[in-house]
Design a protein around this motif. Structure first.
Motif, PDB file in Angstrom:
ATOM      1  N   ARG A   2       0.844  -1.189   0.000  1.00  0.00           N
ATOM      2  CA  ARG A   2       0.000   0.000   0.000  1.00  0.00           C
ATOM      3  C   ARG A   2       0.887   1.248   0.000  1.00  0.00           C
ATOM      4  O   ARG A   2       1.979   1.227   0.550  1.00  0.00           O
ATOM      5  CB  ARG A   2      -0.902   0.015   1.233  1.00  0.00           C
ATOM      6  CG  ARG A   2      -1.832  -1.189   1.296  1.00  0.00           C
ATOM      7  CD  ARG A   2      -2.518  -1.329   2.630  1.00  0.00           C
ATOM      8  NE  ARG A   2      -1.522  -1.435   3.687  1.00  0.00           N
ATOM      9  CZ  ARG A   2      -1.707  -1.026   4.943  1.00  0.00           C
ATOM     10  NH1 ARG A   2      -2.853  -0.500   5.307  1.00  0.00           N
ATOM     11  NH2 ARG A   2      -0.763  -1.167   5.840  1.00  0.00           N
ATOM     12  N   THR A   3       0.421   2.304  -0.606  1.00  0.00           N
ATOM     13  CA  THR A   3       1.193   3.536  -0.624  1.00  0.00           C
ATOM     14  C   THR A   3       0.539   4.565   0.285  1.00  0.00           C
ATOM     15  O   THR A   3      -0.656   4.511   0.542  1.00  0.00           O
ATOM     16  CB  THR A   3       1.329   4.109  -2.046  1.00  0.00           C
ATOM     17  OG1 THR A   3       0.021   4.357  -2.565  1.00  0.00           O
ATOM     18  CG2 THR A   3       2.077   3.151  -2.955  1.00  0.00           C
ATOM     19  N   GLY A   4       1.344   5.483   0.765  1.00  0.00           N
ATOM     20  CA  GLY A   4       0.868   6.549   1.623  1.00  0.00           C
ATOM     21  C   GLY A   4       1.741   6.689   2.850  1.00  0.00           C
ATOM     22  O   GLY A   4       2.444   5.758   3.241  1.00  0.00           O
ATOM     23  N   LEU A 137       6.871  -2.017   7.689  1.00  0.00           N
ATOM     24  CA  LEU A 137       7.006  -1.926   6.230  1.00  0.00           C
ATOM     25  C   LEU A 137       7.581  -3.221   5.647  1.00  0.00           C
ATOM     26  O   LEU A 137       7.095  -3.721   4.632  1.00  0.00           O
ATOM     27  CB  LEU A 137       7.891  -0.737   5.849  1.00  0.00           C
ATOM     28  CG  LEU A 137       7.319   0.648   6.168  1.00  0.00           C
ATOM     29  CD1 LEU A 137       8.389   1.711   5.977  1.00  0.00           C
ATOM     30  CD2 LEU A 137       6.082   0.941   5.341  1.00  0.00           C
ATOM     31  N   ALA A 138       8.610  -3.762   6.307  1.00  0.00           N
ATOM     32  CA  ALA A 138       9.216  -5.013   5.834  1.00  0.00           C
ATOM     33  C   ALA A 138       8.211  -6.158   5.888  1.00  0.00           C
ATOM     34  O   ALA A 138       8.159  -6.992   4.969  1.00  0.00           O
ATOM     35  CB  ALA A 138      10.448  -5.347   6.665  1.00  0.00           C
ATOM     36  N   ASP A 144       2.604  -9.042   1.698  1.00  0.00           N
ATOM     37  CA  ASP A 144       1.602  -8.322   0.910  1.00  0.00           C
ATOM     38  C   ASP A 144       0.296  -8.163   1.681  1.00  0.00           C
ATOM     39  O   ASP A 144      -0.790  -8.125   1.103  1.00  0.00           O
ATOM     40  CB  ASP A 144       1.361  -9.004  -0.439  1.00  0.00           C
ATOM     41  CG  ASP A 144       0.822  -8.026  -1.480  1.00  0.00           C
ATOM     42  OD1 ASP A 144       1.125  -6.819  -1.376  1.00  0.00           O
ATOM     43  OD2 ASP A 144       0.068  -8.462  -2.383  1.00  0.00           O
ATOM     44  N   GLN A 145       0.422  -8.112   3.009  1.00  0.00           N
ATOM     45  CA  GLN A 145      -0.720  -7.911   3.905  1.00  0.00           C
ATOM     46  C   GLN A 145      -0.400  -6.770   4.862  1.00  0.00           C
ATOM     47  O   GLN A 145       0.752  -6.615   5.266  1.00  0.00           O
ATOM     48  CB  GLN A 145      -0.991  -9.173   4.731  1.00  0.00           C
ATOM     49  CG  GLN A 145      -1.406 -10.372   3.919  1.00  0.00           C
ATOM     50  CD  GLN A 145      -2.760 -10.172   3.271  1.00  0.00           C
ATOM     51  OE1 GLN A 145      -3.680  -9.647   3.880  1.00  0.00           O
ATOM     52  NE2 GLN A 145      -2.886 -10.569   2.013  1.00  0.00           N
ATOM     53  N   PRO A 146      -1.395  -5.986   5.267  1.00  0.00           N
ATOM     54  CA  PRO A 146      -1.137  -4.966   6.283  1.00  0.00           C
ATOM     55  C   PRO A 146      -0.583  -5.625   7.546  1.00  0.00           C
ATOM     56  O   PRO A 146      -1.039  -6.710   7.931  1.00  0.00           O
ATOM     57  CB  PRO A 146      -2.519  -4.355   6.546  1.00  0.00           C
ATOM     58  CG  PRO A 146      -3.283  -4.621   5.284  1.00  0.00           C
ATOM     59  CD  PRO A 146      -2.774  -5.964   4.798  1.00  0.00           C
TER      60      PRO A 146
END
Length: 158
Positions: A2-4, A137-138, A144-146
């Motif tokens: 996700r970006t932001g 973040l890593a 690929d999951q929050p």
């Protein structure tokens, strides 16, 4: 991924370390600290104001688990603060991230760069928040999951 912009908090008894990342989620960096006072409402307001300045899409809060993964009184206190924060910044989600050894890691990194950890507690707290955010973040990149656990603003305080 996700970006932001994300904000990370290392919520301690004396200070709250604060870090952020760029909108791409590639670089986490320390912002500073907020003094944690005995006036919890005032402390919360200061944190909320700092978060509002950065306009993140998410806030991660370090959860101090024991080395075995259990939760003691410190983790219970952080959960309560995270619920209060979630209520204050809704609809921005708050996530709890395991922060085991983040302060130790931050102090070690500062020492390796030639800085005295003992004389710079506020620097360590901001660096610990950066470590928490780097871990989040890593984790998201790898799965690929929050990352972590979402805090519900509707949860009852104990």
């Amino acid at each position: 991924m996700r970006t932001g912009v994300r904000i990370a908090l290392d919520w301690g008894a004396a200070r709250i370390g604060v870090a952020a990342c760029d909108a791409a989620g590639t670089l986490a960096y320390p912002i500073g600290t907020v003094k944690a006072t005995t006036d919890r409402a005032a402390t919360l307001r200061a944190v909320v104001e700092l978060i509002a300045e950065r306009e993140p899409f998410e806030v991660v809060v370090g959860l101090p688990r024991s080395l075995s993964g259990g939760e003691g009184p410190a983790a219970v206190a952080i959960r309560e603060r995270a619920i209060e924060l979630a209520r204050s910044i809704a609809p921005i989600p708050v996530r709890l991230i395991d922060e085991r050894l983040s302060t130790v890691s931050a102090a070690r990194r500062l020492g390796e760069s030639g800085r005295s950890a003992k004389k710079q507690r506020s620097v360590i707290d901001a660096a610990a928040a950066t470590t928490i955010l780097e871990h989040a973040l890593a984790s998201e990149r790898a799965t690929d999951q929050p990352p972590g656990e979402v805090v519900s603003a509707g949860t009852e305080l104990s």
